[in-house]
Motif scaffolding. Structure first.
Motif, mmCIF file in Angstrom:
data_model
loop_
_atom_site.group_PDB
_atom_site.id
_atom_site.type_symbol
_atom_site.label_atom_id
_atom_site.label_comp_id
_atom_site.label_asym_id
_atom_site.label_seq_id
_atom_site.Cartn_x
_atom_site.Cartn_y
_atom_site.Cartn_z
ATOM 1 N N UNK A 23 -26.023 -2.053 -83.614
ATOM 2 C CA UNK A 23 -27.069 -1.997 -82.592
ATOM 3 C C UNK A 23 -26.847 -3.030 -81.491
ATOM 4 N N UNK A 24 -25.679 -3.001 -80.899
ATOM 5 C CA UNK A 24 -25.393 -3.926 -79.818
ATOM 6 C C UNK A 24 -23.965 -3.776 -79.350
ATOM 7 N N UNK A 25 -23.678 -4.467 -78.270
ATOM 8 C CA UNK A 25 -22.336 -4.488 -77.698
ATOM 9 C C UNK A 25 -22.002 -5.942 -77.432
ATOM 10 N N UNK A 26 -20.760 -6.348 -77.680
ATOM 11 C CA UNK A 26 -20.353 -7.661 -77.214
ATOM 12 C C UNK A 26 -18.885 -7.664 -76.859
ATOM 13 N N UNK A 27 -18.521 -8.561 -75.969
ATOM 14 C CA UNK A 27 -17.126 -8.725 -75.562
ATOM 15 C C UNK A 27 -16.895 -10.212 -75.354
ATOM 16 N N UNK A 28 -15.716 -10.681 -75.742
ATOM 17 C CA UNK A 28 -15.411 -12.104 -75.578
ATOM 18 C C UNK A 28 -13.940 -12.279 -75.259
ATOM 19 N N UNK A 29 -13.681 -13.247 -74.398
ATOM 20 C CA UNK A 29 -12.304 -13.634 -74.100
ATOM 21 C C UNK A 29 -12.113 -15.043 -74.655
ATOM 22 N N UNK A 30 -11.189 -15.199 -75.598
ATOM 23 C CA UNK A 30 -11.028 -16.466 -76.303
ATOM 24 C C UNK A 30 -9.594 -16.968 -76.205
ATOM 25 N N UNK A 31 -9.493 -18.296 -76.160
ATOM 26 C CA UNK A 31 -8.174 -18.925 -76.151
ATOM 27 C C UNK A 31 -8.231 -20.038 -77.188
ATOM 28 N N UNK A 32 -7.460 -19.874 -78.276
ATOM 29 C CA UNK A 32 -7.579 -20.813 -79.372
ATOM 30 C C UNK A 32 -9.007 -20.804 -79.897
ATOM 31 N N UNK A 33 -9.606 -21.963 -80.016
ATOM 32 C CA UNK A 33 -10.992 -22.039 -80.493
ATOM 33 C C UNK A 33 -11.988 -21.911 -79.338
ATOM 34 N N UNK A 34 -11.471 -21.927 -78.109
ATOM 35 C CA UNK A 34 -12.380 -21.931 -76.956
ATOM 36 C C UNK A 34 -12.754 -20.518 -76.546
ATOM 37 N N UNK A 35 -14.039 -20.342 -76.254
ATOM 38 C CA UNK A 35 -14.506 -19.068 -75.729
ATOM 39 C C UNK A 35 -14.516 -19.185 -74.206
ATOM 40 N N UNK A 36 -13.630 -18.429 -73.543
ATOM 41 C CA UNK A 36 -13.542 -18.498 -72.077
ATOM 42 C C UNK A 36 -14.698 -17.774 -71.410
ATOM 43 N N UNK A 37 -15.061 -16.612 -71.979
ATOM 44 C CA UNK A 37 -16.168 -15.834 -71.423
ATOM 45 C C UNK A 37 -16.679 -14.930 -72.517
ATOM 46 N N UNK A 38 -17.978 -14.719 -72.530
ATOM 47 C CA UNK A 38 -18.504 -13.757 -73.498
ATOM 48 C C UNK A 38 -19.831 -13.210 -73.020
ATOM 49 N N UNK A 39 -20.106 -11.991 -73.504
ATOM 50 C CA UNK A 39 -21.383 -11.348 -73.210
ATOM 51 C C UNK A 39 -21.793 -10.584 -74.439
ATOM 52 N N UNK A 40 -23.083 -10.505 -74.658
ATOM 53 C CA UNK A 40 -23.576 -9.760 -75.805
ATOM 54 C C UNK A 40 -24.904 -9.148 -75.427
#
Lengths: 228, 368
Positions: free
Chosen positions: A10-27
């Motif tokens: 019941x949702x959508x999410x997308x994330x751009x990650x580099x190593x442990x760092x989250x560069x961008x995300x939306x949920x």
């Protein structure tokens, strides 16, 4: 760099990650309309970033809601095909388990329960170190409770996932004690990316993990017409 | 933002000296609205560079009809490899593709979602326009891909899900003259085939059986024949076939019986289509006195006996019948790619938040 997606529940999410760092995300939480939301979300998360720079793309393969799962997989396979990047699949159950805080789950058996839109729920048990204790299954809550009430199981139970309340009711009816995790009830793309980072590349593209066969109901007189 | 105008304009402008001057505009097409998974590359020179169709017929045959969930699963399993093959057969790379067009409806929604979503994903990565194509528009414009037919023309669209008469005035300009008030014509073929114990899909099976049959042996009804207007009805014909077959008793029909029922049924369908199309020709001529072409498209238009009757009808009214080759009549992605070419030329691109549509009439002003 990993781009990860989820639209299986019941949702959508997308994330751009580099190593442990989250560069961008939306949920975003939503019951319907994953097919409208997901790609614009991916485009925003990837703003200013080239797809060619991705090391891999990751997606939840299910179990979940059939249409949402297929939106996620169709999107991910399309992205992987057009970008020429490898695709990794992660199950929704392991993604939800992985989001449970390590302090919270210490010494517990983690039981992830997800909604199947049917009488059963999707369920999988994990050890405190998140290694699976049994394969994922689609089972009725009362059957799960019966098994957990059997002698032998002694670890404290920690429930997680969108169907945790449904399972909790069945466990309470059996007089079992348990705790409910504070973790998010559905997969989070950043966690999916983290899990995918260390997985070996599969030899074939990730396939949907339905757990339920197609419901085949034949209308009277044979196959139905196409909608007009 | 999409570089829509940009991409299309550059590809179209025949400016000497630019690298675009000789390059064709290639569009990738995707079709997943029913039980065929299809991918094709077509360019604005009307060349089909690749045209792949993966039929799911075998998956559904045991059920005697299409099971939507099985169809949706199969589309997802095969679509990405099919697209890769379509590019390979066209000998093109992603950099050669100007836009990606996918069926956005109407159809079985689970499959439409798979195709439209994968198309959007490709559009995002390649930074090219995404076009959501009405499947019916794909059929409606297919005669412009095969035969370069000019607007306006009269269209008889006959398939498993549809039976309509429309005036095609331009891309996006459709005036519906009539539609079926109950079953689609392809549905009547499928159900008749099932009653006769013929395999699914019914259209080709009926046509084969009818070839050796006596079309005059059984007097089947011609619903709405002789009545004004351009609507169709096939429910009564279907019922008459059922009563005929079931009335014959418990013994299985002989090959002779099957052939004769098939031929009688096919003749009844042809009579109805010719009668309703005759009225549509009059309406078309009133609106466009110089109108010269009758087009028939859709899976049922692959039936040669029907094509012959329609060709004869068109000739009697001073029209030319254009029927795309059977390969372009049954569901395919080349017609979707072509509709994409037509819409891209006009800048009619779609947004990434396009919602796939289970229902999507070509003429939005037509009554349901």
């Amino acid at each position: 760099m990993i781009l990860a997606l989820d639209s299986a529940l019941s949702g959508c999410s997308a994330a751009l990650c580099e190593g442990q760092a989250v560069r961008a995300q939306e949920s975003r939480e939503l019951a319907h309309g994953h097919a409208e939301i997901l790609l614009p979300m991916v485009k925003r998360v990837m703003a200013g970033q080239s797809f060619a720079s991705l090391d891999r793309i990751a997606v939840t393969v299910g179990p979940g809601h059939f249409t949402g799962m297929r939106v996620g997989l169709a999107a991910a396979r399309g992205l992987a095909l057009a970008a020429g990047r490898p695709l990794i699949g992660v199950t929704t159950l392991e993604a939800v388990a992985a989001a449970v805080d390590s302090v919270e789950r210490a010494g517990c058996m983690v039981i992830v329960a997800l909604d199947s839109k049917r009488a059963d729920i999707f369920v999988q048990c994990f050890a405190a170190d998140l290694s699976p204790l049994a394969p994922a299954a689609a089972r009725r809550p009362d059957e799960i409770a019966r098994d957990l009430a059997a002698p032998g199981a002694s670890l404290p139970l920690l429930l997680a996932g969108g169907a945790a309340a449904t399972l909790a009711a069945a466990l309470s009816a059996r007089g079992l004690t348990f705790a409910v995790s504070r973790a998010a009830p559905r997969p989070d793309a950043a966690t999916v990316a983290r899990l995918a980072a260390t997985r070996p590349l599969p030899s074939t593209p990730p396939a949907p993990f339905y757990l339920h066969p197609p419901a085949v109901t034949l209308p009277a007189g044979g196959g139905g017409p196409l909608p007009r | 933002m999409y570089q829509v105008g940009c991409t299309a304009a550059k590809a179209l402008a025949p400016t000497a000296g630019t690298r675009y001057s000789l390059a064709a505009m290639n569009v990738l097409g995707i079709e997943t609205s029913c039980d065929e998974t299809a991918a094709a590359v077509v360019n604005d020179r009307r060349e089909r560079l690749s045209d792949l169709v993966l039929s799911q017929t075998a998956l559904h045959a045991v059920y005697g009809g299409i099971v939507p969930e099985i169809a949706a699963r199969a589309h997802l399993d095969h679509l990405d490899t099919l697209i890769a093959r379509a590019l390979g057969e066209a000998r093109l790379g992603w950099a050669d593709i100007a836009a990606v067009a996918a069926t956005g409806g109407p159809g079985l929604i689970g499959g439409v979602i798979v195709g439209a979503t994968m198309a959007k994903a490709i559009a995002v990565v390649r930074e090219i326009p995404f076009l959501a194509i009405n499947h019916l528009e794909g059929h409606a414009l297919s005669a412009r891909l095969s035969d370069d037919v000019a607007f306006p023309y009269l269209l008889l669209l006959v398939s498993g899900g549809h039976c309509q008469l429309l005036i095609v005035e331009g891309v996006g300009g459709y005036l519906r003259l009539g539609t079926t008030i109950d079953d689609a014509v392809g549905e009547a073929f499928d159900k008749t085939a099932k009653l006769l114990g013929l395999p699914y899909p019914g259209g080709p099976a009926i046509e084969r059986a009818a070839a050796s049959g006596d079309a005059t042996r059984f007097a089947l009804p011609r619903p709405l024949k002789g009545r004004p207007g351009c609507d169709f009805s096939f429910a009564g014909l279907k019922t008459a076939v059922r009563q005929l077959v079931e009335g014959a008793g418990s013994s299985p029909p002989t090959a002779r019986d099957v052939a004769d029922v098939a031929a009688s049924f096919q003749a009844a369908v042809a009579d109805v289509l010719v009668d309703r199309t005759t009225n549509a020709i009059a309406a078309f001529k009133r609106r466009y006195p110089d109108g010269a072409v009758l087009v028939t498209a859709g899976g049922v238009a692959a039936n040669q006996a029907l094509r012959d009757r329609l060709s004869d009808l068109a000739r009697r009214h001073g029209l030319l019948l254009v029927a795309p080759p059977p390969r372009l009549c049954t569901d395919n992605a080349a017609m979707i790619a072509w509709a994409g070419v037509e819409r891209l030329r006009l800048g009619l691109v779609d947004s990434l938040d396009f919602a796939p549509r289970p229902r999507w009439p070509l003429d939005p002003t037509a009554r349901a």
